[in-house]
Design an enzyme around this catalytic site. Structure first.
Site, PDB file in Angstrom:
ATOM      1  N   CYS A   2       0.833  -1.188   0.000  1.00 44.62           N
ATOM      2  CA  CYS A   2       0.000   0.000   0.000  1.00 44.62           C
ATOM      3  C   CYS A   2       0.875   1.248   0.000  1.00 44.62           C
ATOM      4  CB  CYS A   2      -0.966   0.077   1.184  1.00 44.62           C
ATOM      5  SG  CYS A   2      -2.117  -1.276   1.267  1.00 44.62           S
ATOM      6  N   ARG A  27       3.846  -0.304  -4.890  1.00 44.28           N
ATOM      7  CA  ARG A  27       3.575  -0.872  -3.571  1.00 44.28           C
ATOM      8  C   ARG A  27       2.257  -1.639  -3.527  1.00 44.28           C
ATOM      9  NH1 ARG A  27       6.888   1.688   0.226  1.00 44.28           N
ATOM     10  NH2 ARG A  27       5.579   0.947   1.904  1.00 44.28           N
ATOM     11  N   TRP A  73      -2.746  -2.699  -1.715  1.00 44.20           N
ATOM     12  CA  TRP A  73      -2.470  -4.124  -1.918  1.00 44.20           C
ATOM     13  C   TRP A  73      -3.335  -4.837  -0.878  1.00 44.20           C
ATOM     14  CZ3 TRP A  73      -0.611  -8.412   0.715  1.00 44.20           C
ATOM     15  CH2 TRP A  73      -0.202  -9.500  -0.083  1.00 44.20           C
ATOM     16  N   ASN A  99      -1.594   2.026   5.716  1.00 44.83           N
ATOM     17  CA  ASN A  99      -0.733   0.964   5.187  1.00 44.83           C
ATOM     18  C   ASN A  99      -0.320   0.108   6.369  1.00 44.83           C
ATOM     19  OD1 ASN A  99       1.248  -0.605   3.963  1.00 44.83           O
ATOM     20  ND2 ASN A  99       2.812   0.980   4.138  1.00 44.83           N
ATOM     21  N   GLY A 100      -0.648  -1.180   6.327  1.00 42.49           N
ATOM     22  CA  GLY A 100      -0.278  -2.068   7.435  1.00 42.49           C
ATOM     23  C   GLY A 100      -1.429  -2.996   7.763  1.00 42.49           C
ATOM     24  N   GLU A 484      16.989 -17.608  -8.792  1.00 41.33           N
ATOM     25  CA  GLU A 484      16.610 -16.238  -9.132  1.00 41.33           C
ATOM     26  C   GLU A 484      16.045 -16.174 -10.555  1.00 41.33           C
ATOM     27  OE1 GLU A 484      16.007 -13.714  -7.541  1.00 41.33           O
ATOM     28  OE2 GLU A 484      16.171 -12.035  -8.913  1.00 41.33           O
ATOM     29  N   LYS A 488      12.279 -14.903 -11.407  1.00 40.12           N
ATOM     30  CA  LYS A 488      11.981 -13.793 -12.344  1.00 40.12           C
ATOM     31  C   LYS A 488      10.907 -14.218 -13.328  1.00 40.12           C
ATOM     32  CE  LYS A 488      13.177 -11.212 -10.583  1.00 40.12           C
ATOM     33  NZ  LYS A 488      13.765 -11.192  -9.349  1.00 40.12           N
ATOM     34  N   GLU A 491       7.432 -14.625 -11.590  1.00 39.60           N
ATOM     35  CA  GLU A 491       6.863 -13.359 -11.137  1.00 39.60           C
ATOM     36  C   GLU A 491       6.204 -12.577 -12.251  1.00 39.60           C
ATOM     37  OE1 GLU A 491       9.411 -11.233  -7.673  1.00 39.60           O
ATOM     38  OE2 GLU A 491      10.548 -11.717  -9.461  1.00 39.60           O
ATOM     39  N   HIS A 507      17.017 -36.391  -8.747  1.00 40.93           N
ATOM     40  CA  HIS A 507      16.175 -36.855  -7.631  1.00 40.93           C
ATOM     41  C   HIS A 507      14.741 -36.348  -7.752  1.00 40.93           C
ATOM     42  CE1 HIS A 507      19.773 -38.465  -5.829  1.00 40.93           C
ATOM     43  NE2 HIS A 507      20.363 -37.303  -6.044  1.00 40.93           N
ATOM     44  N   LYS A 606       5.934  -4.608  -4.223  1.00 39.57           N
ATOM     45  CA  LYS A 606       7.378  -4.495  -4.080  1.00 39.57           C
ATOM     46  C   LYS A 606       7.813  -4.477  -2.625  1.00 39.57           C
ATOM     47  CE  LYS A 606      11.364  -2.868  -6.153  1.00 39.57           C
ATOM     48  NZ  LYS A 606      11.758  -4.240  -6.494  1.00 39.57           N
TER      49      LYS A 606
HETATM   50  C1  G6P Z   1       8.759  -8.806  -2.632  1.00 35.73           C
HETATM   51  C2  G6P Z   1       9.333  -8.255  -3.909  1.00 35.73           C
HETATM   52  C3  G6P Z   1      10.625  -8.978  -4.250  1.00 35.73           C
HETATM   53  C4  G6P Z   1      11.602  -8.886  -3.102  1.00 35.73           C
HETATM   54  C5  G6P Z   1      10.989  -9.368  -1.784  1.00 35.73           C
HETATM   55  C6  G6P Z   1      11.858  -9.000  -0.599  1.00 35.73           C
HETATM   56  O1  G6P Z   1       8.344 -10.099  -2.824  1.00 35.73           O
HETATM   57  O2  G6P Z   1       8.408  -8.385  -4.958  1.00 35.73           O
HETATM   58  O3  G6P Z   1      11.207  -8.401  -5.401  1.00 35.73           O
HETATM   59  O4  G6P Z   1      12.738  -9.649  -3.384  1.00 35.73           O
HETATM   60  O5  G6P Z   1       9.723  -8.745  -1.570  1.00 35.73           O
HETATM   61  O6  G6P Z   1      11.868  -7.607  -0.469  1.00 35.73           O
HETATM   62  P1  G6P Z   1      13.025  -6.780   0.167  1.00 35.73           P
HETATM   63  O7  G6P Z   1      12.610  -5.350  -0.012  1.00 35.73           O
HETATM   64  O8  G6P Z   1      13.103  -7.174   1.610  1.00 35.73           O
HETATM   65  O9  G6P Z   1      14.286  -7.099  -0.554  1.00 35.73           O
END
Ligand code: G6P
Length: 611
Positions: A2, A27, A73, A99-100, A484, A488, A491, A507, A606
């Site tokens: 948010c 956010r 969000w 927000n929270g 990673e 990607k 996501e 395995h 994010k």
């Molecule tokens: C969310 C974001 C990711 C990020 C993760 C951890 O899931 O979409 O891109 O890696 O949070 O966030 P941080 O700000 O703690 O790295």
């Protein structure tokens, strides 16, 4: 999650808040809303993105010089118009954005219902705004006192902005757990979840601390604690330029951020690698260097991509500094009653510096008297303020929800920390130390080389954009890169993908391989090269499609794989910084070709400020 924006001053609030919400949309983007205080308080809110709100308000009178906006969000209650913020109290005395999460909202709600309150939405936020009104009416107190009384009953996290209809010349902001920044202009104040909506107006800011309440009038700011103790605001200058938060001609923030990596990595090591490339200086760690040098163990915590960077860190610290390392998801670490010694060093990695689980894990480690360090990107965020010491990544604002340049910046910091530590502990020779620093310094130029193959990545993306599954394999330093790469793709393109240590393929995942399964193998030259070549053969023997990331000039794998993505030769301990680049771009192009919203993938946000 948010985003919050507030404004009080002499300018029209609508464009300020709408532009601010667009900056904060990363956010959360389930709904957006705005409240304008002008005589009465006018609230407009809409499911969807900020642009949907703009269309929705096209024909409305949105004039006024005090107001607030929110991009959501969803946590409590589905994303719809009613659950969107701002929320108003039942008798319309108060309007609030939040927000929270209010964890004890259901008990508070019952109490309010017993006092005749009725609720329109399913949100915890509507409970808070009504609780404020309840105290306001019950005690005939000021809006500010009502806010403080209500917040003293709340368990959970909040960053809020509140307007009171009867006190129309002020806004009240408060935080606990969720970030809030106040911008100071001329006869005006801005409030936001982070500095990005503020920098086009002013660079002077105050970061609110937990339990702070700010009472803002056009030309007056009073800062106090929840318990009414007045505080002296600490004004800071933001070091960020507007250009850093704009797309600058790129189609998406994610693409811009991928291409920025040569620069962002240089920014990460700028001033930290000595000019003769013989030493590393990490100013933020000077006071705790002894503790780190003598650590019994290093525990790295993080979430998502930051956790992947932590895995690379584990390999770096163990290989060079010879200190045992554990890497944990912050969310698991905090709830599993871990053994933490007072001579442990805990490193929390976070781009945003606000991730709720990481923050809570830091609290736990501090309680157990460990030394806690942060590796964060957002200056002034909560994690750097909660840790004993740390290193900023200085990668610049990352707006694309899928993290790219933050990952390479985190790995760069971890490499610098591991090298510095190993040199101090004399677990590597001077010669090796200097050689690795020089190679780290070469990485940005090598990323430039890699980025030149973008068109080739795009071509390969076009061949596999309709695949339903992908497998990513790597060994050693490239296992986290495989994770990673898979993350990607998941996501942003919504294709199912799994990252695996290459040897573990036998395995389980090998059962999935057939002629429809693209297998991305990170197979640059290092000590497990022969082994990964065998793994590629195992995939080919089952008709899998191999897309291999290889060292420039590799002919062995070129003859076996369906496609090769070349990266320049480097030290294998630093090669994660290069090998991740083709994977980022492959995912990017696949997602664009599938018509996905790359910068704002569905359901994600994010900054994850909920647990
Ligand atoms: C969310 C974001 C990711 C990020 C993760 C951890 O899931 O979409 O891109 O890696 O949070 O966030 P941080 O700000 O703690 O790295």
């Amino acid at each position: 999650m948010c985003g919050i924006v507030g404004y009080i001053g002499l300018k029209q609030v609508y464009p300020i808040v709408i532009n601010g919400l667009k900056r904060l949309e990363y956010r959360g983007y389930d709904s957006a809303g705005i409240a304008i205080v002008n005589g009465d308080t006018h609230v407009f809110k809409k499911q969807g993105k900020v642009n949907d709100l703009v269309q929705f308000t096209e024909n409305d009178n949105v004039t006024g010089i005090i107001g607030m906006g929110h991009t959501r969000w969803a946590t409590h209650g589905e994303p719809n118009d009613i659950n969107a913020h701002p929320h108003r109290s039942m008798n319309n005395y108060f309007t609030l954005i939040h927000n929270g999460i209010i964890e004890n909202y259901s008990g508070l709600k019952k109490k309010l219902e017993a006092n005749g309150y009725e609720f329109k939405s399913e949100t915890d936020t509507e409970v808070l705004v009504n609780l404020i009104e309840y105290y306001y009416l019950k005690g005939s107190v000021s809006g500010e006192l009502a806010v403080r009384l209500a917040l003293s009953k709340v368990i959970g996290a909040y960053g809020i902005v509140v307007a009171c209809t009867k006190e129309p010349d002020q806004l009240i902001a408060a935080r606990k757990g969720s970030p809030l920044v106040i911008g100071i202009g001329n006869d005006e104040y801005f409030i936001a979840s982070d500095a990005t909506p503020i920098i086009e107006h002013t660079k002077s800011v105050i970061y609110l601390n937990n339990d702070n309440v700010a009472i803002l009038k056009r030309n007056e700011l009073v800062l106090k604690t929840l318990d009414d103790i007045e505080l002296t605001p600490k004004i800071q200058e933001i070091q960020m330029d507007l250009g850093e938060i704009e797309k600058n001609g790129y189609d998406h923030f994610m693409l811009k951020e991928i291409f920025e990596q040569p620069k962002s990595i240089k920014d990460t090591f700028r001033g930290r690698l000595s000019s003769d490339l013989k030493n590393i200086r990490l100013g933020g760690l000077l006071d705790v260097m002894d503790k780190i040098e003598n650590a019994r163990r290093i525990i790295i915590i993080g979430c998502g991509t930051s956790w992947h960077a932590g895995l690379v860190g584990e390999y770096l610290f163990e290989e060079y500094a010879r200190i045992p390392v554990e890497v944990e998801y912050a969310s698991e670490f905090r709830y599993r009653n871990p053994v933490i010694y007072d001579d442990d060093v805990v490193i929390a990695i976070s781009q945003s510096g606000e991730t709720a689980d990481t923050l809570a894990a830091i609290g736990l480690a501090k309680e157990q008297k460990a030394t806690v360090l942060g590796i964060c990107n957002v200056v002034g965020s909560s994690i750097p303020r909660e840790t004993h010491a740390g290193v900023y990544t200085h990668a610049g604002p990352e707006i694309g929800v899928a993290s790219t340049k933050a990952f390479t910046a985190q790995v760069t910091v971890l490499a610098m920390m591991a090298l510095k530590l190993s040199h101090k502990r004399k677990t590597i020779t001077d010669e090796k130390y200097h050689q690795l620093i020089q190679e780290l310094n070469n990485i940005p130029a090598k990323i430039e080389e890699t980025l030149k193959f973008n068109e080739e990545y795009k071509r390969i993306a076009s061949l596999y954009k309709d695949a339903t599954n992908f497998l990513y394999l790597g060994r050693g330093y490239f296992f986290p890169v495989a994770l990673e790469g898979a993350l990607k793709l998941k996501e942003i393109s919504y294709i199912h993908a799994e990252g695996y240590p290459a040897a573990e393929m036998k395995h389980g995942p090998i059962a999935l391989i057939d002629s429809n399964m693209p297998v991305v193998v990170i197979a640059t030259k290092d000590r497990s090269y022969e082994k990964i070549v065998s793994n590629i053969q195992e995939v080919k023997a089952r008709s899998g499609i191999v897309i291999a990331v290889v060292t420039t000039g590799d002919t062995i794998i070129r003859n076996m794989a369906d496609h090769v993505l070349e990266v320049p030769e480097t030290e294998s301990s630093l090669a994660a910084l290069l090998t991740v680049i083709p994977l980022q771009l492959l995912s990017y192009h696949i997602a664009v070709m599938r018509g996905c919203n790359v910068d704002q993938p569905r359901n994600l946000a994010k900054s994850v400020t909920v647990e």
